[in-house]
Design an enzyme around this catalytic site. Structure first.
Site, PDB file in Angstrom:
ATOM      1  N   ASP A   1       0.825  -1.213   0.000  1.00 17.09           N
ATOM      2  CA  ASP A   1       0.000   0.000   0.000  1.00 17.09           C
ATOM      3  C   ASP A   1       0.859   1.263   0.000  1.00 17.09           C
ATOM      4  OD1 ASP A   1      -2.382   1.379  -0.031  1.00 17.09           O
ATOM      5  OD2 ASP A   1      -2.628   1.362   2.152  1.00 17.09           O
TER       6      ASP A   1
ATOM      7  N   ASN B   1     -10.927  -2.159  -5.361  1.00 19.58           N
ATOM      8  CA  ASN B   1     -10.149  -1.235  -6.199  1.00 19.58           C
ATOM      9  C   ASN B   1     -10.815  -0.959  -7.555  1.00 19.58           C
ATOM     10  OD1 ASN B   1      -6.904  -2.467  -5.034  1.00 19.58           O
ATOM     11  ND2 ASN B   1      -8.111  -0.733  -4.292  1.00 19.58           N
TER      12      ASN B   1
HETATM   13  C1  IPE Z   1      -5.360  -2.579  -0.225  1.00 25.92           C
HETATM   14  O1  IPE Z   1      -5.027  -1.246  -0.366  1.00 25.92           O
HETATM   15  C2  IPE Z   1      -5.371  -3.255  -1.560  1.00 25.92           C
HETATM   16  C3  IPE Z   1      -4.075  -3.436  -2.192  1.00 25.92           C
HETATM   17  C4  IPE Z   1      -2.919  -3.131  -1.675  1.00 25.92           C
HETATM   18  C5  IPE Z   1      -4.116  -4.013  -3.500  1.00 25.92           C
HETATM   19  P1  IPE Z   1      -6.160  -0.112  -0.496  1.00 25.92           P
HETATM   20  O2  IPE Z   1      -5.450   1.172  -0.644  1.00 25.92           O
HETATM   21  O3  IPE Z   1      -7.115  -0.486  -1.567  1.00 25.92           O
HETATM   22  O4  IPE Z   1      -6.907  -0.231   0.895  1.00 25.92           O
HETATM   23  P2  IPE Z   1      -7.649   0.882   1.760  1.00 25.92           P
HETATM   24  O5  IPE Z   1      -8.609   1.578   0.836  1.00 25.92           O
HETATM   25  O6  IPE Z   1      -6.604   1.814   2.257  1.00 25.92           O
HETATM   26  O7  IPE Z   1      -8.306   0.135   2.846  1.00 25.92           O
HETATM   27  C1  IPE Z   2      -1.540   0.339  -3.413  1.00 24.45           C
HETATM   28  O1  IPE Z   2      -1.321   1.707  -3.415  1.00 24.45           O
HETATM   29  C2  IPE Z   2      -1.740  -0.223  -4.795  1.00 24.45           C
HETATM   30  C3  IPE Z   2      -3.130  -0.575  -5.112  1.00 24.45           C
HETATM   31  C4  IPE Z   2      -4.130  -0.561  -4.289  1.00 24.45           C
HETATM   32  C5  IPE Z   2      -3.382  -0.998  -6.469  1.00 24.45           C
HETATM   33  P1  IPE Z   2      -2.518   2.748  -3.406  1.00 24.45           P
HETATM   34  O2  IPE Z   2      -2.905   3.035  -4.816  1.00 24.45           O
HETATM   35  O3  IPE Z   2      -3.618   2.278  -2.545  1.00 24.45           O
HETATM   36  O4  IPE Z   2      -1.813   4.022  -2.788  1.00 24.45           O
HETATM   37  P2  IPE Z   2      -2.397   4.963  -1.655  1.00 24.45           P
HETATM   38  O5  IPE Z   2      -2.783   4.087  -0.505  1.00 24.45           O
HETATM   39  O6  IPE Z   2      -3.566   5.679  -2.236  1.00 24.45           O
HETATM   40  O7  IPE Z   2      -1.267   5.870  -1.303  1.00 24.45           O
HETATM   41 MG    MG Z   3      -4.017   2.474  -0.575  1.00 24.09          MG
END
Ligand code: IPE
Ligand code: IPE
Ligand code: MG
Length: 252
Positions: free
Chosen positions: A21, A69
């Site tokens: 993340d 996502n």
């Molecule tokens: C979790 O991260 C999913 C992945 C790393 C693929 P998210 O960014 O989607 O999760 P939340 O929204 O912070 O809970």
């Molecule tokens: C994790 O990084 C990757 C995916 C969920 C695909 P994020 O895209 O959630 O990045 P943040 O959490 O918004 O910084």
């Molecule tokens: Mg994230």
């Protein structure tokens, strides 16, 4: 002394799962588009996969795209899918060189055709590799998986292929997408968030959880070593008391 030398190779977790993340915030802090963060995140995937395989970890599961996502802006979703297709295609050679087998869990039917094709090809090409299994969680969510398992068991019961009386932990786990793999012993989440975001809820019942403020593109092999060293300092009791803590009953 190198951090790696502090790791007891006899006590490695055999399965490490990672919630990767923080890509978006990493890019935003640099004044760039979120997609730039995802691109940099791919480099961390490469480094961590190599480092895990070199250490002797047998299974590495990476949460790459959750069911939720799909609800992101269309541009970001399509950029992520494109990146996925490109990365899987390009990385197959590296996976072969490193003797890593690729697998995937999740509702793969949701992925677009190009993506699914590349994925299937990479899974097929790397199927004979046996140093480490790299499992990508794509269009994955734990509740989706648990509901699917319940549905499949109910169907079998309806067709008299199964006595509901025989449903137990083991049988239920056999109906999850993770059935070929042992449960993760160590779960890492980057980016300073303290939540599981619908990831492997069943499988991490007794995993050790490790949270780090590092954003995923900044996560290096040394960060992985630190997480493993921290894991090795923990006392895993599985609900028992110290002298009896040799694992949960359902782990053979
Ligand atoms: C979790 O991260 C999913 C992945 C790393 C693929 P998210 O960014 O989607 O999760 P939340 O929204 O912070 O809970
Ligand atoms: C994790 O990084 C990757 C995916 C969920 C695909 P994020 O895209 O959630 O990045 P943040 O959490 O918004 O910084
Ligand atoms: Mg994230």
């Amino acid at each position: 002394m190198d951090l790696k030398e502090h790791i007891d190779l006899e006590k490695l977790p055999s399965h490490v799962a990672v919630i990767m993340d923080g890509n978006g915030r990493w890019a935003q802090r640099k004044g760039k588009e979120r997609v730039f963060g995802h691109e940099q995140g791919v480099k961390a995937v490469r480094e961590i996969s190599e480092a895990a395989a070199e250490l002797g970890i047998s299974y590495l599961t990476l949460y790459a795209f959750s069911t939720e996502n799909w609800g992101r802006p269309r541009d970001e979703v399509s950029a992520l899918m494109k990146l996925l297709v490109q990365t899987i295609g390009e990385e197959t050679k590296t996976l072969m060189k490193n003797n890593i087998r690729l697998q995937a869990i999740g509702n793969l039917a949701d992925l677009d055709d190009r993506c699914l094709e590349e994925l299937k090809e990479a899974i097929q090409t790397t199927s004979g590799n046996d140093r480490m299994t790299l499992i990508l969680a794509l269009s994955y969510s734990s509740r989706w998986e648990i509901v699917e398992a319940a549905r499949s068991l109910a169907r079998k019961a309806l067709h008299h292929q199964l006595d509901p009386q025989h449903i137990d932990d083991n049988l239920f786990a056999l109906h999850l997408t993770t059935s070929p793999y042992p449960d993760p012993e160590l779960l890492i989440r980057t980016s300073g968030e303290y939540r599981l975001s619908n990831f492997l809820l069943w499988q991490i019942a007794y995993a050790e959880l490790y949270f780090t403020p590092k954003l995923w593109p900044d996560f290096t092999r040394n960060d992985l070593y630190e997480a493993v060293i921290d894991f090795q300092k923990r006392e895993r009791r599985f609900g028992k008391i110290t002298s009896y803590s040799d694992g949960p009953d359902y782990v053979s």
